[in-house]
Design a protein around this motif. Sequence first.
Motif, PDB file in Angstrom:
ATOM      1  N   SER A 167       0.848  -1.187   0.000  1.00  0.00           N
ATOM      2  CA  SER A 167       0.000   0.000   0.000  1.00  0.00           C
ATOM      3  C   SER A 167       0.882   1.235   0.000  1.00  0.00           C
ATOM      4  N   TYR A 168       0.364   2.312  -0.566  1.00  0.00           N
ATOM      5  CA  TYR A 168       1.085   3.588  -0.632  1.00  0.00           C
ATOM      6  C   TYR A 168       0.079   4.707  -0.433  1.00  0.00           C
ATOM      7  N   ASP A 169       0.438   5.684   0.398  1.00  0.00           N
ATOM      8  CA  ASP A 169      -0.456   6.795   0.693  1.00  0.00           C
ATOM      9  C   ASP A 169       0.372   8.075   0.743  1.00  0.00           C
ATOM     10  N   SER A 170       0.105   8.994  -0.174  1.00  0.00           N
ATOM     11  CA  SER A 170       0.832  10.262  -0.215  1.00  0.00           C
ATOM     12  C   SER A 170       0.014  11.402   0.373  1.00  0.00           C
ATOM     13  N   GLY A 171      -1.073  11.058   1.063  1.00  0.00           N
ATOM     14  CA  GLY A 171      -1.961  12.080   1.576  1.00  0.00           C
ATOM     15  C   GLY A 171      -1.301  13.044   2.543  1.00  0.00           C
ATOM     16  N   ASN A 172      -0.352  12.570   3.342  1.00  0.00           N
ATOM     17  CA  ASN A 172       0.305  13.428   4.331  1.00  0.00           C
ATOM     18  C   ASN A 172       1.690  13.887   3.892  1.00  0.00           C
ATOM     19  N   TYR A 173       2.054  13.643   2.640  1.00  0.00           N
ATOM     20  CA  TYR A 173       3.389  14.015   2.163  1.00  0.00           C
ATOM     21  C   TYR A 173       3.467  15.510   1.877  1.00  0.00           C
ATOM     22  N   ARG A 174       4.532  16.150   2.324  1.00  0.00           N
ATOM     23  CA  ARG A 174       4.801  17.553   2.047  1.00  0.00           C
ATOM     24  C   ARG A 174       6.291  17.707   1.746  1.00  0.00           C
ATOM     25  N   ASN A 175       6.619  18.586   0.800  1.00  0.00           N
ATOM     26  CA  ASN A 175       8.032  18.824   0.505  1.00  0.00           C
ATOM     27  C   ASN A 175       8.415  20.293   0.667  1.00  0.00           C
ATOM     28  N   ILE A 176       7.530  21.090   1.291  1.00  0.00           N
ATOM     29  CA  ILE A 176       7.848  22.491   1.532  1.00  0.00           C
ATOM     30  C   ILE A 176       7.017  22.972   2.711  1.00  0.00           C
ATOM     31  N   ALA A 177       7.581  23.907   3.473  1.00  0.00           N
ATOM     32  CA  ALA A 177       6.857  24.493   4.596  1.00  0.00           C
ATOM     33  C   ALA A 177       7.236  25.958   4.727  1.00  0.00           C
ATOM     34  N   LEU A 178       6.298  26.766   5.164  1.00  0.00           N
ATOM     35  CA  LEU A 178       6.537  28.172   5.427  1.00  0.00           C
ATOM     36  C   LEU A 178       6.507  28.372   6.937  1.00  0.00           C
ATOM     37  N   VAL A 179       7.652  28.756   7.502  1.00  0.00           N
ATOM     38  CA  VAL A 179       7.802  28.897   8.944  1.00  0.00           C
ATOM     39  C   VAL A 179       7.810  30.376   9.284  1.00  0.00           C
ATOM     40  N   ALA A 180       6.949  30.789  10.236  1.00  0.00           N
ATOM     41  CA  ALA A 180       6.812  32.199  10.597  1.00  0.00           C
ATOM     42  C   ALA A 180       7.316  32.433  12.007  1.00  0.00           C
ATOM     43  N   GLY A 181       8.082  33.523  12.175  1.00  0.00           N
ATOM     44  CA  GLY A 181       8.539  33.915  13.492  1.00  0.00           C
ATOM     45  C   GLY A 181       7.528  34.819  14.171  1.00  0.00           C
ATOM     46  N   GLU A 182       7.918  35.357  15.326  1.00  0.00           N
ATOM     47  CA  GLU A 182       7.026  36.252  16.043  1.00  0.00           C
ATOM     48  C   GLU A 182       6.972  37.616  15.363  1.00  0.00           C
ATOM     49  N   GLY A 183       5.930  38.364  15.660  1.00  0.00           N
ATOM     50  CA  GLY A 183       5.790  39.677  15.072  1.00  0.00           C
ATOM     51  C   GLY A 183       4.524  39.798  14.255  1.00  0.00           C
ATOM     52  N   GLU A 184       4.334  40.983  13.671  1.00  0.00           N
ATOM     53  CA  GLU A 184       3.140  41.228  12.868  1.00  0.00           C
ATOM     54  C   GLU A 184       3.498  42.017  11.626  1.00  0.00           C
ATOM     55  N   GLY A 185       2.644  41.909  10.620  1.00  0.00           N
ATOM     56  CA  GLY A 185       2.786  42.712   9.414  1.00  0.00           C
ATOM     57  C   GLY A 185       4.113  42.498   8.710  1.00  0.00           C
ATOM     58  N   ASP A 186       4.670  43.611   8.168  1.00  0.00           N
ATOM     59  CA  ASP A 186       5.915  43.522   7.406  1.00  0.00           C
ATOM     60  C   ASP A 186       7.103  43.154   8.273  1.00  0.00           C
ATOM     61  N   GLY A 187       6.996  43.316   9.582  1.00  0.00           N
ATOM     62  CA  GLY A 187       8.118  43.005  10.466  1.00  0.00           C
ATOM     63  C   GLY A 187       8.242  41.540  10.805  1.00  0.00           C
ATOM     64  N   ARG A 188       7.312  40.746  10.380  1.00  0.00           N
ATOM     65  CA  ARG A 188       7.357  39.315  10.689  1.00  0.00           C
ATOM     66  C   ARG A 188       8.248  38.582   9.695  1.00  0.00           C
ATOM     67  N   VAL A 189       9.159  37.733  10.213  1.00  0.00           N
ATOM     68  CA  VAL A 189      10.096  36.984   9.371  1.00  0.00           C
ATOM     69  C   VAL A 189       9.469  35.656   8.967  1.00  0.00           C
ATOM     70  N   LEU A 190       9.447  35.413   7.676  1.00  0.00           N
ATOM     71  CA  LEU A 190       8.940  34.153   7.134  1.00  0.00           C
ATOM     72  C   LEU A 190      10.075  33.418   6.440  1.00  0.00           C
ATOM     73  N   VAL A 191      10.235  32.126   6.732  1.00  0.00           N
ATOM     74  CA  VAL A 191      11.304  31.318   6.148  1.00  0.00           C
ATOM     75  C   VAL A 191      10.689  30.126   5.430  1.00  0.00           C
ATOM     76  N   THR A 192      11.097  29.943   4.180  1.00  0.00           N
ATOM     77  CA  THR A 192      10.646  28.791   3.410  1.00  0.00           C
ATOM     78  C   THR A 192      11.617  27.640   3.607  1.00  0.00           C
ATOM     79  N   VAL A 193      11.107  26.492   4.049  1.00  0.00           N
ATOM     80  CA  VAL A 193      11.938  25.317   4.303  1.00  0.00           C
ATOM     81  C   VAL A 193      11.610  24.268   3.252  1.00  0.00           C
ATOM     82  N   GLN A 194      12.566  24.027   2.361  1.00  0.00           N
ATOM     83  CA  GLN A 194      12.364  22.992   1.351  1.00  0.00           C
ATOM     84  C   GLN A 194      13.665  22.351   0.925  1.00  0.00           C
TER      85      GLN A 194
END
Length: 273
Positions: free
Chosen positions: A217-244
């Motif tokens: 059996s094979y199930d790819s339902g929970n597979y992900r190859n990228i994530a967007l990680v957000a730090g603390e803060g709001e608006g333009d001051g918030r740091v977002l990092v793409t993990v892939q």
Amino acid sequence: MDLKMEVYSPFLELLGLLEAHNAVVWESRAFSAGSFSITALLTDESRSLLVPNNIVWLADGTAGIIEYVDQTAQENGPYVTVKGRDLTGILDWFVLWGLYDLNGPVPALMYRLVEDCCIRPTLGAEPERRIVPGLVLAGAPPEGVSIRTQRTGGTLLEALEELGAAYHVAFGVRFNPEIPQMEFWARPGVDRSVHQSVLEPVFYSTELDDVLSSQYSYDSGNYRNIALVAGEGEGDGRVLVTVQTSTPERAPAASGVVGRGKIGQALIGQKGA
């Protein structure tokens, strides 16, 4: 069914023979305790034999200790179902007292742990109360890879499982009804795969009738190859990092990110690149 099972007390006294049963399921494992399940018609015989801590002997060295009992009334009669682990499961009842400095071949270390915990215990309060009646070591330990490690606490079975899985040493407790006694054994695994040329390989196949069934059996339902990680803060001051990849990339702050998370919280995951 023609299968007849002898039932013994925890002190290895023969109590009787269980003949009337409807289903028997037995599972064996190399690096842990196996399990079993027996369903039988509820009679005076089965009620007296199938009780917690009694030992059911099936054949050869195969035996298990009853840990679960369920009685059910059905249209075709009352039934009793018992479950438990094979005799290897009794090793889960004992803890390692203090620090063990283990140095030597893995099978010999397994023998030492079993002997010190439940055959001739020496550590802890009232060690004589931890002696298992009828449990012995099955001869001298075989040769195996030598290691040095330490172990503190946990159950005896957990320690044996870690050693067995890490160094491919199968172990267990078999039953000898002739004496009667329980015998702890350990045996290093042998590589008989097609990728080696030292020993004759062993093949399993449905065509050879040594594999009754197989499933893939094979199930790819929970597979992900990228994530967007957000730090603390709001608006333009918030740091977002793409993990892939191995090197995370910073992404510009964007509207539409739902919720406020701390560093390390993955807010968006997707399948595509």
